[in-house]
Design an enzyme around this catalytic site. Structure first.
Site, PDB file in Angstrom:
ATOM      1  CB  CYS A 166     -45.201  -8.189  -3.738  1.00 60.63           C
ATOM      2  SG  CYS A 166     -44.711  -6.826  -4.822  1.00 60.63           S
ATOM      3  CG  ASP A 167     -48.500  -4.472  -6.206  1.00 60.76           C
ATOM      4  OD1 ASP A 167     -47.579  -5.289  -6.325  1.00 60.76           O
ATOM      5  OD2 ASP A 167     -48.780  -3.630  -7.076  1.00 60.76           O
ATOM      6  CB  ALA A 168     -52.041  -8.468  -2.475  1.00 63.07           C
ATOM      7  CG  LEU A 169     -47.968  -9.115   0.869  1.00 63.83           C
ATOM      8  CD1 LEU A 169     -46.546  -9.581   1.100  1.00 63.83           C
ATOM      9  CD2 LEU A 169     -48.956 -10.043   1.582  1.00 63.83           C
TER      10      LEU A 169
END
Length: 383
Positions: A166-169
């Protein structure tokens, strides 16, 4: 003493206590309100930003300049630097870009390594120097051309190729979205949208309106039996979401879907805010990590204020949430400007204390402050 005198004495004592108490209450109220004054907001942002610049300039970069940690800090530094009289912060970012020859990180298709691309695009839009985005355009073109047909299960180093956590978002879609705005080419934004929903279909919990960190957390539980939803992880999502929306035209076919997701998540986040205005490292089991955490809190404060500034959130409901969050953030700043209570690098809830700090927390703080400054400028009574 007669009954009449007793009553008179009691009345006099009560009045004295009331009069004596009033200045204290007023002082507390004034002190609390002062954190919403434009002068205070600017001053504390200077304090935090200057502490970070001094740390970089005196002890060097703890992480590589191109790293996602610093890139997240640069986003806040750029936002603050864009306010009148703050050119020194933009000069610092230009110097960083020049020192990197405007390249992204070594792992070309890992979102962490091209998070910095959003800063390159922002600086390009300000200074119109094509060298600032030329290398990233080449990388972005290759990202657009990839099939992106792998599953997102947390194995085989999938994070090097897909937005599987989710950090990639915050890292990937933002970089592509700002590049669309900088170049006028919608293909980067369209790819960002397509891949956003691929990640969302896998990691978003439709019941809780929160994101799991990655596939390895889908079945994990906290001590209280609740699902594991990491505060900063969901902060990354909301921070990324509003930055994508910043670059998405009103008539984009996916715009309404993004806005719905945003409102659903913010409603959930507001409902689990802690009494002190913060969010703890674990969103659904705050007692396991009973201290406030300022990187997640910072991104929530930023995203809520963004929504208020853009008319997507109800002021009566969300302005009190934002005020409390800002109070939690400002009370975490050391006298020298260091921001405390920032959870260290990780992938799950973890402990923090007043002396815990990291650069991405500074980025979130400055993003919050700039949005707050905009809000109180348009709403003088809010001060």
């Amino acid at each position: 003493m007669s009954s009449a005198k007793n009553k008179l004495f009691a009345a006099f004592t009560a009045a004295a206590l009331f009069i004596g108490y009033q200045p204290v209450a007023s002082a507390r109220g004034m002190e609390k309100d002062s954190t919403l004054k434009k002068k205070y907001i600017v001053n504390i942002m200077h304090k935090v930003a200057d502490w970070q610049l001094n740390a970089w300039n005196t002890t060097g970069f703890k992480h590589p300049k191109v790293d996602w940690t610093n890139a997240a800090a640069y986003t806040g530094l750029y936002a603050f630097g864009s306010m009148k009289g703050n050119d020194k912060y933009l000069d610092f970012l230009v110097n960083v870009g020049n020192s990197l020859n405007w390249n992204t990180g070594k792992s070309r298709f890992m979102a962490d390594d091209y998070c910095i691309g959003q800063i390159y695009s922002l600086l390009y839009m300000k200074y119109k120097d094509k060298k600032m985005i030329a290398p990233f355009i080449q990388l972005a073109d290759s990202i657009v051309a990839k099939p992106h047909d792998e599953g997102l299960e947390w194995k085989n180093r999938i994070q090097l190729r897909e937005w599987a956590w989710c950090d990639a978002l915050f890292m990937g879609p933002t970089a592509l979205s700002y590049l669309s705005t900088a170049t006028g080419d919608p293909k980067y934004l369209n790819t960002a949208s397509k891949l956003w929903w691929k990640t969302t279909d896998y990691l978003y919990d439709n019941e809780e309106h929160l994101y799991f960190r990655d596939g390895s957390y889908l079945q994990k539980k906290e001590k209280n039996g609740k699902k594991v939803f990491w505060s900063r992880g969901n902060g990354w999502v909301l921070g990324g979401l509003v930055r994508v929306l910043d670059n998405m035209p009103a008539n984009h076919p996916d715009r309404k879907r993004f806005e719905t997701l945003y409102k659903d998540m913010e409603a959930k986040i507001a409902s689990i805010q802690q009494p002190d205005g913060s969010w703890h490292a674990s969103l659904l089991d705050p007692e396991s990590y009973p201290v406030k955490e300022t990187s997640g809190t910072g991104f929530y404060c930023y995203s809520i204020l963004w929504g208020l500034n853009h008319g997507l959130l109800d002021e009566k409901t969300y302005w009190p949430v934002a005020k409390k969050a800002w109070a939690a953030l400002t009370s975490s700043v050391h006298p020298d400007g260091m921001l405390g209570y920032v959870q260290r690098i990780g992938a799950a809830p973890d402990g923090v204390d007043f002396n815990s700090t990291e650069v991405y927390g500074v980025g979130a703080f400055l993003l919050s402050g700039t949005q707050l400054y905009q809000y109180v400028s348009k709403h003088p009574k809010a001060q």
